[in-house]
Scaffold this active site. Structure first.
Site, PDB file in Angstrom:
ATOM      1  N   GLU A  10       0.827  -1.217   0.000  1.00 19.23           N
ATOM      2  CA  GLU A  10       0.000   0.000   0.000  1.00 19.23           C
ATOM      3  C   GLU A  10       0.857   1.261   0.000  1.00 19.23           C
ATOM      4  O   GLU A  10       0.359   2.350  -0.272  1.00 19.23           O
ATOM      5  CB  GLU A  10      -0.989  -0.007   1.164  1.00 19.23           C
ATOM      6  CG  GLU A  10      -0.370  -0.113   2.544  1.00 19.23           C
ATOM      7  CD  GLU A  10      -0.105   1.242   3.172  1.00 19.23           C
ATOM      8  OE1 GLU A  10      -0.676   2.237   2.715  1.00 19.23           O
ATOM      9  OE2 GLU A  10       0.693   1.289   4.106  1.00 19.23           O
ATOM     10  N   HIS A 306      -3.685  -2.666   3.193  1.00 19.11           N
ATOM     11  CA  HIS A 306      -2.957  -2.348   4.418  1.00 19.11           C
ATOM     12  C   HIS A 306      -2.585  -3.631   5.167  1.00 19.11           C
ATOM     13  O   HIS A 306      -1.467  -3.770   5.679  1.00 19.11           O
ATOM     14  CB  HIS A 306      -3.816  -1.462   5.333  1.00 19.11           C
ATOM     15  CG  HIS A 306      -3.711  -0.007   5.035  1.00 19.11           C
ATOM     16  ND1 HIS A 306      -4.472   0.600   4.076  1.00 19.11           N
ATOM     17  CD2 HIS A 306      -2.952   0.976   5.569  1.00 19.11           C
ATOM     18  CE1 HIS A 306      -4.195   1.889   4.022  1.00 19.11           C
ATOM     19  NE2 HIS A 306      -3.262   2.139   4.917  1.00 19.11           N
TER      20      HIS A 306
END
Length: 337
Positions: A10, A306
């Site tokens: 990410e 994430h």
């Protein structure tokens, strides 16, 4: 020294925060290049600098390249020292993300600590205080330590000025399994506002009431002192026997109150339609303590980028594997091995 490319996965600040926490716990230095390389404005922002400074302070560490805008840092950990600490982000940068950086190292310390964190408490780019206090920290308490957080003063973007106080009583982290939510206990929808027209919060609640099949007493509006604004947040809370999910929607210029409520309700509906224990944001937060506990399992709605990135960073520091498996129900199970 562990080498990390901050643009992978990410590509945000979570890589920096988790690396600092893991470095302090394991005593392993690291270098990150391309810091926040996946963001529109790469490099360290003010809140990331504060988080690293906090890690250096509690962990007697040093960090090269610790300036706003820096794209490379070298972090060398020292001895974590429990105590009373005050850290100020200086902007509306998230106090919760600073807490995320130093919480696990202080959980492994030899005596209690107290943190005073000043900055943003309700920031659209980070979990709000209510999520930390009601969703995340109760799970940490179940794992052994005792962590209590108090909201002294809210801080909205862009003004900031919020304050939270956190008390940490260390204890060995034990592995737990979080597979069942239990029965639904309570539901609430709260629109908080400061320094903006009350009609904005009223419209959020009216929209939420239309979309959620919840009792009338579950909906409320709270006005904060004008000096704490401008700011607005809609908080949706579903409390189960074993976990509480908190979903937030932030008011901002150019986005109608109705749209803020619709987006928050949609996210809550997605969680309620699943049988998973953790929502996507709670899953992100639980990976680090579960890995440091040496094992454990939880279910989540759907792993975020994430979560996958956090798992990859964890595996660089620990002899642990964080594996996600999709279940027939559509939920995903995380196993730390």
């Amino acid at each position: 020294m562990i080498e990390i490319d901050g643009s992978e996965g990410e590509g945000g600040g979570q890589v920096v925060r988790n690396a600092c926490a893991l470095s302090l716990v394991t005593g392993t230095p690291f270098r990150i290049t391309n810091v926040r390389g996946g963001r529109e404005k790469p490099g360290l922002m003010r809140q990331h600098v504060t988080a690293i400074e906090a890690a250096c302070t509690v962990g007697s560490a040093t960090c090269d390249g610790l300036t706003v805008g820096s794209s490379e840092i070298i972090f060398r950990p020292g001895q974590v020292v429990a105590g009373e600490y005050n850290f100020s982000v200086g902007t509306a940068g998230s106090t919760g993300l600073v807490l995320q950086t130093v919480l696990m190292p202080l959980v492994f310390a030899d005596r209690p600590s107290r943190l005073v964190l000043e900055g943003g408490t309700h920031n659209m780019l980070a979990p709000p205080f209510d999520f930390i206090a009601k969703s995340f920290l109760p799970i940490i308490d179940r794992m052994g330590p005792t962590v209590t957080a108090r909201l002294v003063r809210p801080g909205f973007y862009p003004r900031g000025g919020g304050r939270i106080e956190v008390d940490i009583t260390p204890a060995p982290l034990r592995a737990i399994d979080c597979l069942e939510r239990g029965a639904l206990v309570d539901r609430s929808a709260l629109a908080m506002f400061a320094g903006i027209p009350p009609a904005v919060a009223d419209r959020e609640i009216v929209t939420a009431r239309k979309l959620l099949d919840w009792p009338d007493e579950a909906f409320a509006v709270r006005e904060l002192p004008e000096s704490q604004g401008p700011g607005n947040i809609l908080l949706l809370e579903a409390a189960f026997e074993h976990v509480t999910e908190v979903v937030s929607g932030f008011g901002k210029l150019g986005v109608s109150a109705e749209r803020v409520a619709q987006t928050a309700v949609s996210r809550m509906a997605g969680y309620l339609a699943s049988d998973a224990f953790a929502g996507p944001y709670l899953a992100d937060q639980l990976l680090l303590p579960f890995a440091l506990a040496g094992g454990g399992t939880f279910t989540t709605v759907k792993p975020s980028q994430h979560s996958y990135t956090a798992a990859a960073v964890i595996e660089r520091f620990l002899d642990r594997r964080c594996g996600f498996t999709q279940l027939p129900s559509g939920a995903h199970r995380l196993d730390v091995r």
